[in-house]
Every structure is written in structure tokens, then in C-alpha cells.
Motif scaffolding. Structure first.
Motif, PDB file in Angstrom:
ATOM      1  N   GLU A  29     -52.684 -63.732 -21.402  1.00 24.44           N
ATOM      2  CA  GLU A  29     -54.054 -63.214 -21.338  1.00 24.44           C
ATOM      3  C   GLU A  29     -53.968 -61.702 -21.196  1.00 24.44           C
ATOM      4  N   VAL A  30     -54.850 -60.999 -21.900  1.00 26.59           N
ATOM      5  CA  VAL A  30     -54.852 -59.540 -21.904  1.00 26.59           C
ATOM      6  C   VAL A  30     -56.087 -59.044 -21.160  1.00 26.59           C
ATOM      7  N   ARG A  31     -55.879 -58.133 -20.242  1.00 26.35           N
ATOM      8  CA  ARG A  31     -56.971 -57.482 -19.512  1.00 26.35           C
ATOM      9  C   ARG A  31     -56.621 -56.021 -19.317  1.00 26.35           C
ATOM     10  N   VAL A  32     -57.640 -55.209 -19.110  1.00 27.18           N
ATOM     11  CA  VAL A  32     -57.350 -53.840 -18.697  1.00 27.18           C
ATOM     12  C   VAL A  32     -57.218 -53.844 -17.185  1.00 27.18           C
ATOM     13  N   LYS A  33     -56.574 -52.822 -16.668  1.00 24.10           N
ATOM     14  CA  LYS A  33     -56.247 -52.801 -15.242  1.00 24.10           C
ATOM     15  C   LYS A  33     -57.421 -52.261 -14.409  1.00 24.10           C
ATOM     16  N   TYR A  34     -58.478 -53.074 -14.362  1.00 23.61           N
ATOM     17  CA  TYR A  34     -59.578 -52.759 -13.459  1.00 23.61           C
ATOM     18  C   TYR A  34     -59.066 -52.880 -12.030  1.00 23.61           C
ATOM     19  N   LYS A  97     -62.370 -54.096 -29.814  1.00 24.56           N
ATOM     20  CA  LYS A  97     -63.822 -54.322 -29.834  1.00 24.56           C
ATOM     21  C   LYS A  97     -64.311 -54.677 -28.432  1.00 24.56           C
ATOM     22  N   ILE A  98     -63.473 -55.384 -27.691  1.00 30.13           N
ATOM     23  CA  ILE A  98     -63.817 -55.783 -26.325  1.00 30.13           C
ATOM     24  C   ILE A  98     -63.634 -54.619 -25.360  1.00 30.13           C
ATOM     25  N   TYR A  99     -62.519 -53.910 -25.506  1.00 30.59           N
ATOM     26  CA  TYR A  99     -62.167 -52.822 -24.595  1.00 30.59           C
ATOM     27  C   TYR A  99     -62.071 -51.504 -25.358  1.00 30.59           C
TER      28      TYR A  99
END
Length: 117
Positions: A29-34, A97-99
Motif C-alpha cells: 500500500e502506498v501513502r504519503v508520510k502524513y 492524481k491522488i497525491y
């Protein structure tokens, strides 16, 4: 001795990605580091939900790796682990597109996961 107790994190997913996780074919899963995701750790659980529904899927975090950007993450993790139904270029376009760039600049997290049994 560590006092850390595995935690449960609630995250939303789009239907197309939720279905891949639930099938066990999406293992990264890919997320930005919030800031709220900075403490994700191996052993924790993620409860994925399709926003606006009661549909959930639980995974165990095996590892979390930080990357400078999405391209480095796809190269390091293998695009087939992120989304086995799309090419690397398609994935890069979809993720961006998401981030947008200002979010990507926070850092990128690749979360290696396994379906909870």
C-alpha cells in the motif's frame, strides 16, 4: 523489553484497490508520510474501508519503508506488488492524481502487508 502494543489504523481505499487487497494480490500500500501515519509499524493492523460503506478488510503490516518519491518506491517495491493490474507508468499517473507534488514532497511510505487470517 518493548512496551509497544500493536495498533489498529483505519484507512480508506478506493474500491479498485480495496478489491485487490481483499484478494491478496496487492501486497504494497502506498501513502504519503502524513504525520498521523509516521508511527505505522510492523505488527500493526490496518483496517481498510471503502469510504461511505461498512465494507472492511484487515491486513497485518509486515514492514514500512520510506522513499523520497513515487518513482523510487515503484522501483524499490516492484510495481506488480503495488497494483498487479496496471503498468508502472499507469500506476505513477494514478498515484499522482491522488497525491499532488506537495503531498509527494512529504515522503512516500510503502507498506508491505499481508491479509489477516
Amino acid at each position: 523489553m518493548s512496551n509497544t502494543t500493536p495498533r489498529v489504523h483505519d484507512l480508506n481505499l478506493y474500491r479498485q484497490y480495496f478489491d485487490l487487497v481483499a484478494a491478496g494480490t496487492k501486497t504494497i500500500e502506498v501513502r504519503v508520510k502524513y504525520p498521523r501515519l509516521a508511527d505505522l509499524a510492523a505488527g500493526d493492523t490496518i483496517r481498510f474501508r471503502i469510504k461511505g460503506t461498512d465494507e472492511t478488510c484487515h491486513v497485518n503490516i509486515q514492514r514500512v519503508t520510506e522513499y523520497a518519491d513515487f518513482e523510487a518506491m515503484l522501483d524499490g517495491e516492484g510495481s506488480g506488488n503495488v497494483n498487479p493490474t496496471a503498468t508502472r507508468d499507469e500506476q505513477l499517473a494514478n498515484i499522482r492524481k491522488i497525491y499532488p507534488p506537495e503531498k509527494e514532497a512529504l515522503g512516500v511510505l510503502a507498506i508491505r502487508m499481508r491479509l489477516s487470517g
